[in-house]
Design an enzyme around this catalytic site. Structure first.
Site, PDB file in Angstrom:
ATOM      1  N   ILE A 150      62.042  30.228 102.653  1.00 23.59           N
ATOM      2  CA  ILE A 150      63.055  30.258 101.662  1.00 23.59           C
ATOM      3  C   ILE A 150      62.672  28.876 100.963  1.00 23.59           C
ATOM      4  O   ILE A 150      62.973  27.861 101.368  1.00 23.59           O
ATOM      5  CB  ILE A 150      64.517  30.024 102.225  1.00 23.59           C
ATOM      6  CG1 ILE A 150      64.622  31.562 103.196  1.00 23.59           C
ATOM      7  CG2 ILE A 150      65.436  30.117 101.092  1.00 23.59           C
ATOM      8  CD1 ILE A 150      64.425  32.694 102.486  1.00 23.59           C
ATOM      9  N   GLU A 151      62.040  29.010  99.605  1.00 27.90           N
ATOM     10  CA  GLU A 151      61.916  28.147  98.776  1.00 27.90           C
ATOM     11  C   GLU A 151      62.492  27.765  97.470  1.00 27.90           C
ATOM     12  O   GLU A 151      62.224  26.733  96.829  1.00 27.90           O
ATOM     13  CB  GLU A 151      60.231  28.038  98.813  1.00 27.90           C
ATOM     14  CG  GLU A 151      59.455  28.041  99.852  1.00 27.90           C
ATOM     15  CD  GLU A 151      57.937  27.978  99.655  1.00 27.90           C
ATOM     16  OE1 GLU A 151      57.297  27.398  98.756  1.00 27.90           O
ATOM     17  OE2 GLU A 151      57.098  28.559 100.605  1.00 27.90           O
ATOM     18  N   THR A 152      63.285  28.644  97.253  1.00 25.95           N
ATOM     19  CA  THR A 152      63.945  28.709  95.808  1.00 25.95           C
ATOM     20  C   THR A 152      65.547  29.065  96.130  1.00 25.95           C
ATOM     21  O   THR A 152      65.875  29.573  97.493  1.00 25.95           O
ATOM     22  CB  THR A 152      63.524  29.516  95.033  1.00 25.95           C
ATOM     23  OG1 THR A 152      63.590  30.983  95.172  1.00 25.95           O
ATOM     24  CG2 THR A 152      61.855  29.218  94.598  1.00 25.95           C
TER      25      THR A 152
END
Length: 295
Positions: A150-152
């Site tokens: 989960i990067e955004t």
């Protein structure tokens, strides 16, 4: 003769034990799926270099939208990705775990509520794990678990998603959970989920974070200090996540000789050390070969 038989039996037992320890010990995990020229999944597994392969990515989900699988140039998820079923099964038969990563560095996903998280968990279970659905994008093959990259967006409800997925274990491990946080500690988007203590593997991305003083920058000091922070997590195993070449990330690449001589001897002293994660198969042009005997 009896003594000789006993010695042979002992030798066989030691060999079996050594094999067991090796299969349960440290390993290299690799992401696969975002480059059409990185070779097939089955060739990746047949290389003998990896213990876990992570399929990247389920790049769109949440807020009532139909989740979308994106394996770049490998297949069309609406028509041809089911052909990967036999390759996934071949990997699993070789003792290699195959996980599906959700998220990535795109803007197409988020969770809006606990109910939204539970619906996604049901979708993942029925379409990729041990459940049943008429629309399984990867065919009948049953994946080993789900990776959270989960990067955004924000961190809300990923803890609920982890709990819902782990709820399918029912006394036996049928769903492995992994997470790929950034190296600044704690991770801004995954710390609440990881804090559930439900994650089997956490492969920390020690790259593309040059301002955070947590990755290799010509010196190993910041990297090793950050590693010590991450080993305080409630997780079964922590992995050193690094680029497979200097082309795989903007920064944070560790030359193989530095990794094997200056990094691994130190971090392997941690009881939570699980191995090395590489991004990604497309860039692994000999790096895993160079480090696998040291991992």
């Amino acid at each position: 003769m009896a003594a000789r038989i006993a010695s042979v039996s002992l030798l066989i037992s030691l060999v079996i034990l050594a094999s067991f320890k090796s299969s349960q010990g440290s390993q290299i995990a690799i992401y696969w799926g975002q480059n059409g020229n990185e070779g097939s999944l089955v060739d990746t597994c047949n290389s003998g270099n990896y213990g876990t392969v992570i399929l990247a990515f389920l790049s769109s989900f949440g807020n009532g939208a139909t989740p979308v699988l994106n394996l770049a140039g490998h297949c069309d998820p609406t028509t041809t990705c089911s052909s990967l079923s036999s390759e996934i099964n071949a990997c699993k038969q070789a003792g290699i775990k195959v996980l599906l990563s959700i998220g990535g560095a795109t803007e197409g996903y988020s969770l809006s509520s606990t109910d939204d998280a539970n619906q996604l968990a049901d979708y993942l279970w029925n379409n990729f794990l041990g459940g049943q659905s008429s629309s399984r994008p990867l065919g009948d093959a049953v994946l080993d678990g789900i990776d959270f990259d989960i990067e955004t967006g924000d961190k809300r409800f990923y803890d609920d998603l982890a709990r819902a997925l782990a709820g399918h274990n029912n006394g036996q491990k049928t769903v492995y959970l992994s997470a790929a946080p950034q190296c600044p500690f704690p991770d801004a988007r995954l710390d609440t989920a990881i804090a559930t203590g439900l994650f089997d593997f956490v492969w920390v991305q020690f790259y593309n974070n040059p301002r955070a003083n947590c990755q290799y920058d010509g010196s190993t000091d910041n990297l090793l200090n950050s590693w010590n922070q991450w080993t305080s997590l409630q997780a079964n195993q922590i992995f050193l996540g690094i680029p497979a070449s200097d082309q795989a990330a903007n920064n944070g690449f560790i030359p193989a000789d530095v990794l094997t001589s200056q990094v691994l001897p130190t971090i392997k002293g941690s009881s939570k050390y699980g191995g090395v994660m590489l991004w990604s198969k497309a860039f692994d042009n000999g790096y895993s070969n160079a480090i696998k005997s040291s991992v």
